[in-house]
Motif scaffolding. Structure first.
Motif, PDB file in Angstrom:
ATOM      1  N   ARG A 269       5.574  -0.407   8.106  1.00 16.76           N
ATOM      2  CA  ARG A 269       5.950  -1.754   7.675  1.00 16.76           C
ATOM      3  C   ARG A 269       5.320  -2.080   6.329  1.00 16.76           C
ATOM      4  O   ARG A 269       4.138  -1.826   6.133  1.00 16.76           O
ATOM      5  CB  ARG A 269       5.471  -2.795   8.695  1.00 16.76           C
ATOM      6  CG  ARG A 269       6.255  -2.753   9.985  1.00 16.76           C
ATOM      7  CD  ARG A 269       5.872  -3.910  10.904  1.00 16.76           C
ATOM      8  NE  ARG A 269       6.844  -4.035  11.961  1.00 16.76           N
ATOM      9  CZ  ARG A 269       7.907  -4.844  11.905  1.00 16.76           C
ATOM     10  NH1 ARG A 269       8.100  -5.627  10.877  1.00 16.76           N
ATOM     11  NH2 ARG A 269       8.769  -4.874  12.913  1.00 16.76           N
ATOM     12  N   GLY A 270       6.120  -2.659   5.445  1.00 15.21           N
ATOM     13  CA  GLY A 270       5.593  -3.079   4.146  1.00 15.21           C
ATOM     14  C   GLY A 270       5.661  -4.583   4.034  1.00 15.21           C
ATOM     15  O   GLY A 270       4.847  -5.301   4.597  1.00 15.21           O
ATOM     16  N   ALA A 271       6.683  -5.088   3.337  1.00 16.47           N
ATOM     17  CA  ALA A 271       6.846  -6.527   3.151  1.00 16.47           C
ATOM     18  C   ALA A 271       7.191  -7.205   4.471  1.00 16.47           C
ATOM     19  O   ALA A 271       7.585  -6.564   5.437  1.00 16.47           O
ATOM     20  CB  ALA A 271       7.946  -6.783   2.128  1.00 16.47           C
ATOM     21  N   MET A 272       7.052  -8.544   4.487  1.00 14.52           N
ATOM     22  CA  MET A 272       7.299  -9.266   5.733  1.00 14.52           C
ATOM     23  C   MET A 272       8.788  -9.438   5.993  1.00 14.52           C
ATOM     24  O   MET A 272       9.207  -9.735   7.098  1.00 14.52           O
ATOM     25  CB  MET A 272       6.592 -10.613   5.717  1.00 14.52           C
ATOM     26  CG  MET A 272       7.030 -11.518   4.589  1.00 14.52           C
ATOM     27  SD  MET A 272       5.924 -12.968   4.438  1.00 14.52           S
ATOM     28  CE  MET A 272       6.426 -13.626   2.841  1.00 14.52           C
ATOM     29  N   THR A 273       9.605  -9.235   4.981  1.00 16.32           N
ATOM     30  CA  THR A 273      11.054  -9.347   5.145  1.00 16.32           C
ATOM     31  C   THR A 273      11.707  -8.371   4.175  1.00 16.32           C
ATOM     32  O   THR A 273      11.052  -7.824   3.295  1.00 16.32           O
ATOM     33  CB  THR A 273      11.523 -10.797   4.875  1.00 16.32           C
ATOM     34  OG1 THR A 273      12.932 -10.877   5.086  1.00 16.32           O
ATOM     35  CG2 THR A 273      11.236 -11.223   3.452  1.00 16.32           C
ATOM     36  N   ASP A 274      12.986  -8.109   4.377  1.00 19.83           N
ATOM     37  CA  ASP A 274      13.693  -7.256   3.425  1.00 19.83           C
ATOM     38  C   ASP A 274      13.685  -7.937   2.061  1.00 19.83           C
ATOM     39  O   ASP A 274      13.884  -9.149   1.962  1.00 19.83           O
ATOM     40  CB  ASP A 274      15.142  -7.051   3.876  1.00 19.83           C
ATOM     41  CG  ASP A 274      15.242  -6.118   5.082  1.00 19.83           C
ATOM     42  OD1 ASP A 274      14.196  -5.643   5.555  1.00 19.83           O
ATOM     43  OD2 ASP A 274      16.374  -5.876   5.523  1.00 19.83           O
ATOM     44  N   LEU A 275      13.491  -7.159   1.013  1.00 18.74           N
ATOM     45  CA  LEU A 275      13.424  -7.715  -0.335  1.00 18.74           C
ATOM     46  C   LEU A 275      14.472  -7.052  -1.240  1.00 18.74           C
ATOM     47  O   LEU A 275      14.892  -5.926  -1.001  1.00 18.74           O
ATOM     48  CB  LEU A 275      12.033  -7.498  -0.932  1.00 18.74           C
ATOM     49  CG  LEU A 275      10.865  -8.203  -0.233  1.00 18.74           C
ATOM     50  CD1 LEU A 275       9.539  -7.782  -0.874  1.00 18.74           C
ATOM     51  CD2 LEU A 275      11.021  -9.721  -0.316  1.00 18.74           C
ATOM     52  N   HIS A 276      14.828  -7.757  -2.312  1.00 24.33           N
ATOM     53  CA  HIS A 276      15.772  -7.276  -3.319  1.00 24.33           C
ATOM     54  C   HIS A 276      15.028  -6.303  -4.234  1.00 24.33           C
ATOM     55  O   HIS A 276      14.007  -6.664  -4.816  1.00 24.33           O
ATOM     56  CB  HIS A 276      16.263  -8.499  -4.094  1.00 24.33           C
ATOM     57  CG  HIS A 276      17.334  -8.215  -5.109  1.00 24.33           C
ATOM     58  ND1 HIS A 276      17.266  -7.188  -6.023  1.00 24.33           N
ATOM     59  CD2 HIS A 276      18.505  -8.840  -5.360  1.00 24.33           C
ATOM     60  CE1 HIS A 276      18.347  -7.203  -6.777  1.00 24.33           C
ATOM     61  NE2 HIS A 276      19.113  -8.198  -6.389  1.00 24.33           N
TER      62      HIS A 276
ATOM     63  N   ALA B  66       6.562  -4.271  -4.688  1.00 25.85           N
ATOM     64  CA  ALA B  66       6.584  -4.280  -3.217  1.00 25.85           C
ATOM     65  C   ALA B  66       6.581  -2.848  -2.687  1.00 25.85           C
ATOM     66  O   ALA B  66       7.265  -1.982  -3.225  1.00 25.85           O
ATOM     67  CB  ALA B  66       7.825  -5.010  -2.719  1.00 25.85           C
TER      68      ALA B  66
ATOM     69  N   GLY C 116      16.604   0.114   6.968  1.00 23.06           N
ATOM     70  CA  GLY C 116      17.269  -0.084   5.686  1.00 23.06           C
ATOM     71  C   GLY C 116      18.769  -0.123   5.807  1.00 23.06           C
ATOM     72  O   GLY C 116      19.320  -0.530   6.832  1.00 23.06           O
TER      73      GLY C 116
ATOM     74  N   VAL D 189      18.253  -2.901  -1.180  1.00 21.44           N
ATOM     75  CA  VAL D 189      17.250  -3.551  -0.351  1.00 21.44           C
ATOM     76  C   VAL D 189      15.973  -2.702  -0.328  1.00 21.44           C
ATOM     77  O   VAL D 189      16.027  -1.475  -0.306  1.00 21.44           O
ATOM     78  CB  VAL D 189      17.790  -3.739   1.083  1.00 21.44           C
ATOM     79  CG1 VAL D 189      18.104  -2.409   1.722  1.00 21.44           C
ATOM     80  CG2 VAL D 189      16.828  -4.535   1.942  1.00 21.44           C
ATOM     81  N   ILE D 190      14.834  -3.389  -0.379  1.00 21.34           N
ATOM     82  CA  ILE D 190      13.580  -2.729  -0.009  1.00 21.34           C
ATOM     83  C   ILE D 190      13.323  -3.187   1.419  1.00 21.34           C
ATOM     84  O   ILE D 190      12.952  -4.338   1.654  1.00 21.34           O
ATOM     85  CB  ILE D 190      12.407  -3.159  -0.915  1.00 21.34           C
ATOM     86  CG1 ILE D 190      12.701  -2.790  -2.367  1.00 21.34           C
ATOM     87  CG2 ILE D 190      11.106  -2.487  -0.448  1.00 21.34           C
ATOM     88  CD1 ILE D 190      11.616  -3.236  -3.338  1.00 21.34           C
ATOM     89  N   PRO D 191      13.566  -2.310   2.407  1.00 21.47           N
ATOM     90  CA  PRO D 191      13.467  -2.782   3.786  1.00 21.47           C
ATOM     91  C   PRO D 191      12.023  -3.114   4.166  1.00 21.47           C
ATOM     92  O   PRO D 191      11.083  -2.497   3.671  1.00 21.47           O
ATOM     93  CB  PRO D 191      14.001  -1.615   4.603  1.00 21.47           C
ATOM     94  CG  PRO D 191      13.882  -0.429   3.725  1.00 21.47           C
ATOM     95  CD  PRO D 191      13.942  -0.908   2.309  1.00 21.47           C
TER      96      PRO D 191
ATOM     97  N   LYS E 217      10.783  -2.577   7.035  1.00 22.91           N
ATOM     98  CA  LYS E 217      10.233  -1.479   7.844  1.00 22.91           C
ATOM     99  C   LYS E 217      11.184  -0.294   7.867  1.00 22.91           C
ATOM    100  O   LYS E 217      12.379  -0.438   7.618  1.00 22.91           O
ATOM    101  CB  LYS E 217       9.944  -1.962   9.268  1.00 22.91           C
ATOM    102  CG  LYS E 217      11.190  -2.347  10.027  1.00 22.91           C
ATOM    103  CD  LYS E 217      10.905  -2.659  11.478  1.00 22.91           C
ATOM    104  CE  LYS E 217      12.184  -3.102  12.161  1.00 22.91           C
ATOM    105  NZ  LYS E 217      12.061  -3.370  13.573  1.00 22.91           N
TER     106      LYS E 217
END
Lengths: 461, 461
Positions: B212-219, B227, B314, B323-325, B327
């Protein structure tokens, strides 16, 4: 100043939002073959409302050719202000896929208002922002019976899949879109209440890497230890390509990167930006990553990057399947910055893959789409008019930033049409672009319309 | 020798195949929650046919407990041969998922005969081989009215998902399955027409790694460069864990590996095996991979390995999503060899992940299932009887091999019941186990039934 147009927009604001919701209900996901009719429906919806607003020569322009299937462009104009400049308004009515659906609090295509925001896929990217253009034009035409400038409108349905159709149209029929400047509202404000113009965008290449090992899926018990595993090969090549310190190890990758000017870097340093706040509230990961020698704004605005978006293949269901898949794919993109050329970067990437592929597998690199990076000079009348218009509405000096994302057509406007592009966007940093729970802050929608009305007036003065 | 039973099997061979097809039509995919009723239907089908064959005390044994949902065991016995040994027949009626469906020439659950083979998911693994047991017993009981040995039958529905239910049953009710030897037909012949007994199996752990990385999917446009990307983190950790030369870099991973005896290695070297032929006809990749210091048979039978089976997360649809998923998951398994313990290996793997996780992400390692590796001594009467029975039917000396895969329950039979297991299987190396176009060679089905009849007779002599 047309107080009448601004008043009209205020009085009709609730209806504008209702109409936007109708547009947001159409799942116009341009990458999904199953949504091809929805994409067309969204195009027609935009065209109908441009007609109702009082625009002229409204039409859908097909982009399908013998080589490719495309989604239609929507064109409209109003050219009854002789001697005044012509502004080309650009937006896109297509949206990103909504997956993963289970992370949306309310369904992506059922627009829902919560806490002054409207939640839906496309709320801010770009249906909500495109709708500000349509409603600013309607407000001026209905309230004043005229416009202060000449207007051309071009709305595309392929922005999220590379914008090939509009790029071809600009190349082949650039004269139809001839204008003095372009207005694009597909970017965000640097911070809430801070009027922002975006004057640079990263480009990109999105290129799948497919790795093939065995001729068919194999049982990992019987063949594990002798048969190549495409996922492990992909992991090895990706790890070689992107080092743990964020450096991209493709030879020559950074060769032509142009650094921002000292003035630009100084301006960025003065922006209200707190890295720890950004990490906590926007990213939410234990740490930020990337090249340590550069600030976060540099890393996301003026440094190239590599990301992996998904790795289709093998078994992804619940539980266990002990398969060594015959093939696996990595969806990889690179963001490019001024100085870099998509085609050149693609060749370097491809060469790196060819020269570093692990034993036992073959690889194919496929370009899915690309866009060129751009920088807009801040020293022109249209940027000045936009900055002044936003200051009037928001009561603060406008800041100049860059964006990390790509709007492929902006590069084409600059290169093919030779016109400056004003990127005046009203998204917010936490709007969840391309992610679940995308939103648009409704006060920004309404003040965005006011800002655009003011911009047209200033250009026409 | 009961010529009558063998004749009965020959005369009823076509019906046996028709019944097998009915069983193959039931999509008893044990890992798929949507197939839970189909799995039960397959269990009932097997039970009904055991009853019809003349077995006694036929019943389904539930394995669902307060802690877990399980698929039923099928039990049957025939214990009317006082003074004779008792043989425990084991098989499994569950199958692997059939995906990717588009690579099957005929649908996986519509059994189809082509070129003397029957094609279907489960044809050889293990419905077709389990059916040989049922039909050998039927042939003896119907032709002779009796059996030469006492028989217990246990058939499970969770072999493809780790066999937890039967393992618990053996631990808690081992006395019910008490026997002198076990017969398992879930392996293959080393080459066509070459009677083969399998006397060793690799164990395994199947343990997902979630990052897991970010708390939500990111652009990736907005956040790419700052990120963390969970797929890139997974790629980096996988590449660290499995080196390009096939060596697994987890500290202590190979510590307790027991090498095969010199006699076993000499026997393997005399088997009809051509590495280049194997590469071309079975694997079909440009090269084989793995530890160069070991032969292919050693690498697949007596060396531990690591494989990645799929990487959910992803965007995996057609086209592009930037997307940067938040997780991503890697479905990872390790095959274990004698000397290695699943729990110890899991701890070493987990520790390696914890100590080597890239910056910006957190990781969770989840055990999905595991099985212990085993080796059976060739020096016992049941193995001798099996070797002699196969030689009678096939006219050639029986060879002893190991298998690279896992049949978790075999280890439990050895450890919990203290009985030798005869792994007499009739699959062929190109049967596409766990892959599209799984098949069973029909002459092997019929000669397998004859071999099993002969084996029961020899044990009862």
């Amino acid at each position: 100043m047309s107080e009448k147009a601004t008043q009209y927009a205020q009085q009709n604001g609730a209806r504008f939002v209702d109409e936007l919701k109708d547009l947001l209900r159409i799942p116009s996901v341009s990458t999904a073959p199953e949504h091809v009719e929805d994409v067309r429906k969204a195009a027609q919806f935009v065209a109908d409302h441009l007609t109702a607003a009082g625009l002229q020569n409204v039409k859908l322009i097909e982009t399908t050719t013998s080589e490719r299937k495309g989604h239609p462009l929507v064109y409209a104009d109003w050219l009854n202000a002789p001697g005044k400049p012509t502004v080309l308004c650009y937006g896109h009515y297509d949206v990103q896929p909504a997956e993963p659906l289970d992370e949306w609090k309310t369904p992506p295509f059922e627009p829902t208002e919560r806490d002054g925001n409207i939640y839906a896929r496309g709320a801010v990217d770009d249906k909500g922002q495109l709708w500000m253009h349509v409603k600013a034009l309607e407000s001026l035409l209905k309230a004043d019976g005229t416009l202060p400038v000449n207007i051309k409108v071009i709305v595309e349905g392929e922005e999220e899949v590379g914008g090939e159709g509009i790029a071809a149209f600009v190349r082949e029929h650039g004269d139809v879109l001839k204008a003095d400047a372009a207005l694009v509202s597909d970017t965000e404000m640097f911070a809430p209440e801070l009027p922002t113009l975006c004057v640079g965008l990263r480009g990109m290449i999105y290129a799948e890497l497919e790795v093939r090992g065995a001729m068919t899926d194999l049982h990992s018990g019987m063949y594990g230890g002798a048969a190549p595993n495409p996922f492990i090969a992909l992991a090895q090549i990706i790890a070689l390509m992107k080092r743990a310190d964020g450096h991209i190890a493709i030879p020559g990758f950074y060769d032509n990167v142009e650094a921002p000017t000292k003035a630009e870097l100084d301006a960025w340093r003065s922006l209200p930006f707190d890295e720890e706040h950004y990490r906590k509230t926007e990213v939410g990961s234990p740490a930020l990553t990337g090249e340590e020698a550069f600030s976060v704004l540099e890393r996301t605005w003026s440094r190239p990057t590599m990301d992996v978006h998904g790795m289709p293949g093998g078994f992804i269901g619940a539980g266990a399947k002990t398969v060594i898949p015959a093939k696996a794919v990595a969806k990889i993109s690179f963001r490019l910055v001024p100085g870099m050329k998509p085609a050149e970067t693609f060749e370097k990437y491809k060469k790196f893959v060819e020269e570093n592929m692990p034993k036992g597998v073959t690889a194919e690199v496929r370009m899915i789409h690309f866009g060129e990076p751009i920088v807009v000079s801040t020293d022109n009348d249209y940027i000045h008019a936009a900055a002044a218009a936003m200051k009037d509405v928001w009561g603060k000096d406008t800041v100049y930033v860059r964006g990390g994302g790509s709007i492929p057509i902006v590069g084409d406007f600059v290169r093919e049409l030779g016109i400056p592009t004003v990127m005046m966007g009203f998204g917010l940093p936490d709007d969840n672009l391309h992610a679940p729970n995308e939103k648009f802050h409704l006060p920004n929608f309404h003040r965005g319309i006011a800002s655009i009305i003011r911009f047209f007036e200033k250009v026409g003065e």
